[in-house]
Write a protein that holds these residues in place. Structure first.
Motif, PDB file in Angstrom:
ATOM      1  N   THR A  63      37.461  38.049  41.970  1.00  0.00           N
ATOM      2  CA  THR A  63      38.340  36.993  42.449  1.00  0.00           C
ATOM      3  C   THR A  63      39.524  36.879  41.477  1.00  0.00           C
ATOM      4  N   TRP A  64      40.349  35.886  41.688  1.00  0.00           N
ATOM      5  CA  TRP A  64      41.409  35.556  40.723  1.00  0.00           C
ATOM      6  C   TRP A  64      41.170  34.122  40.229  1.00  0.00           C
ATOM      7  N   SER A  65      39.905  33.871  39.886  1.00  0.00           N
ATOM      8  CA  SER A  65      39.416  32.524  39.623  1.00  0.00           C
ATOM      9  C   SER A  65      39.791  32.018  38.230  1.00  0.00           C
ATOM     10  N   GLN A 101      39.854  28.617  42.601  1.00  0.00           N
ATOM     11  CA  GLN A 101      40.389  29.838  43.217  1.00  0.00           C
ATOM     12  C   GLN A 101      39.323  30.911  43.411  1.00  0.00           C
ATOM     13  N   LYS A 103      37.978  31.627  46.270  1.00  0.00           N
ATOM     14  CA  LYS A 103      38.264  32.287  47.540  1.00  0.00           C
ATOM     15  C   LYS A 103      39.562  33.075  47.416  1.00  0.00           C
ATOM     16  N   SER A 104      39.482  34.132  46.639  1.00  0.00           N
ATOM     17  CA  SER A 104      40.646  34.976  46.365  1.00  0.00           C
ATOM     18  C   SER A 104      40.144  36.361  45.992  1.00  0.00           C
ATOM     19  N   SER A 106      41.508  39.703  43.584  1.00  0.00           N
ATOM     20  CA  SER A 106      42.522  40.138  42.630  1.00  0.00           C
ATOM     21  C   SER A 106      43.325  41.313  43.178  1.00  0.00           C
ATOM     22  N   PHE A 132      50.070  32.307  47.615  1.00  0.00           N
ATOM     23  CA  PHE A 132      49.160  32.842  46.601  1.00  0.00           C
ATOM     24  C   PHE A 132      48.645  34.164  47.153  1.00  0.00           C
ATOM     25  N   GLU A 134      46.720  36.510  46.173  1.00  0.00           N
ATOM     26  CA  GLU A 134      45.288  36.774  46.072  1.00  0.00           C
ATOM     27  C   GLU A 134      44.493  36.037  47.149  1.00  0.00           C
ATOM     28  N   LYS A 135      44.956  34.843  47.513  1.00  0.00           N
ATOM     29  CA  LYS A 135      44.311  34.102  48.602  1.00  0.00           C
ATOM     30  C   LYS A 135      44.603  34.747  49.950  1.00  0.00           C
ATOM     31  N   TYR A 138      42.330  37.746  50.350  1.00  0.00           N
ATOM     32  CA  TYR A 138      40.957  37.304  50.630  1.00  0.00           C
ATOM     33  C   TYR A 138      40.821  36.849  52.081  1.00  0.00           C
TER      34      TYR A 138
END
Length: 237
Positions: A63-65, A101, A103-104, A106, A132, A134-135, A138
Motif C-alpha cells: 500500500t502507500w499507507s 491510506q 486502500k491504496s 504503491s 491520490f 495510489e488510491k 487501488y
C-alpha cells in the motif's frame, strides 16, 4: 512541457508500461520510479512466482499507507498521546488503528502481469492533479479484478514513516541523494524520525556489493565529486 505531479506521474506510468510491453512482448512488468532501486533480484523473482502461482492475481505491491502513531507519541497534546497508547493496546489484537491510506497501491514499485485486461485498465486511468494516484490504482484494480487480484507486500507495511526511504526486507531504496552527505539530517529537518536511514545512492550500492559493476555504477561509487549526479535536482523528501 512538464505536467503537474499526479497527472505527470500517471502519464509516465501509462507510457512506460505500454512501451515495455510493446518492445519486449513482456508477460510481466516491474515498475520502479526513477529514485527507487531494488538491489536483490531474488525479491523480484519471489513475487513473480507468487503472481504466476495465483491465476486470479494481477499485481504485487505494498500500500502507500502511513502510521500516525509516531506522530501521536511525540505530540504535546494529551489527546494524541492517548491515541498512541490506544494503538499500542489494540494493534496486537489485529486492529490497524492509526494506519491511514491502506486502500491504496504503491505506484513507486510494483510487479504486474502484463495481460491485455491489466493493460487496458492502466490505459483507462484518468486523474486530476489533486487526486491520490495510489488510491486511483487501488480502486481500478479492485473494480476490475477484485481483492483477489492483489498480492500484498507485507514487508513494507505501513510504508510511512519507517519504510518510506528504505525497506531492507525488499532490498528497496528510494532516496534522492547521491550520498549520505547530501541527505537531510534530523537536526535540520523536523520531519525526520530517528529511525530514518538516509544513506544515499552511493551507500546503497556499496552495501549491495555487486560482483559486476558498469561504468556508471563505478563512477558513483568512486567519484570524489558527486555534483555531476543529478546536480540540479531538489534533495528534499
Amino acid at each position: 512541457m512538464p505536467q503537474p505531479l499526479t497527472t505527470g506521474a500517471l502519464d509516465l506510468l501509462v507510457t512506460s508500461l505500454g512501451s515495455a510491453v510493446d518492445r519486449f512482448n513482456a508477460d510481466f512488468v516491474v515498475h520502479l520510479e526513477a529514485d527507487t532501486w531494488i538491489l536483490n533480484q531474488l525479491i523480484i523473482i519471489r513475487y513473480l512466482q507468487k503472481l504466476q502461482a495465483d491465476p486470479d492475481s494481477v499485481i504485487a505491491a505494498s500500500t502507500w499507507s502511513a502510521d500516525r502513531a509516531p506522530e501521536w507519541k511525540n505530540s504535546n497534546k494529551p489527546g494524541k498521546r492517548a491515541r498512541h497508547a490506544l494503538a499500542r493496546i489494540v494493534r496486537p489484537l489485529g486492529f490497524s488503528y492509526g494506519i491511514r491510506q491502506e486502500k491504496s497501491l504503491s505506484t513507486q514499485f510494483f510487479i504486474a502481469k502484463a495481460t491485455p485486461a491489466f493493460m487496458q485498465m492502466i490505459e483507462s486511468l484518468t486523474a486530476n492533479d489533486d487526486d491520490f494516484l495510489e488510491k486511483l490504482l487501488y480502486s481500478a484494480v479492485l473494480k476490475r479484478f477484485g481483492a483477489k487480484g492483489i498480492v500484498g507486500m507485507p514487508e513494507r507495511e505501513p510504508v510511512h514513516p519507517k519504510f518510506r526511504n528504505v525497506c531492507t526486507a525488499l532490498s528497496l531504496y528510494c532516496q534522492h541523494w547521491p550520498s549520505a552527505e547530501d541527505a537531510p539530517h534530523i537536526d535540520t529537518e523536523p520531519f525526520l524520525a530517528p529511525t530514518d536511514r538516509l544513506q544515499g545512492k552511493r551507500e546503497s550500492l556499496a552495501s549491495a556489493r555487486f560482483a559486476l559493476q558498469g561504468p556508471h555504477m563505478r563512477r558513483l561509487l568512486e567519484s570524489a565529486d558527486l555534483r555531476y549526479y543529478n546536480g540540479d535536482a531538489k534533495r528534499s523528501s
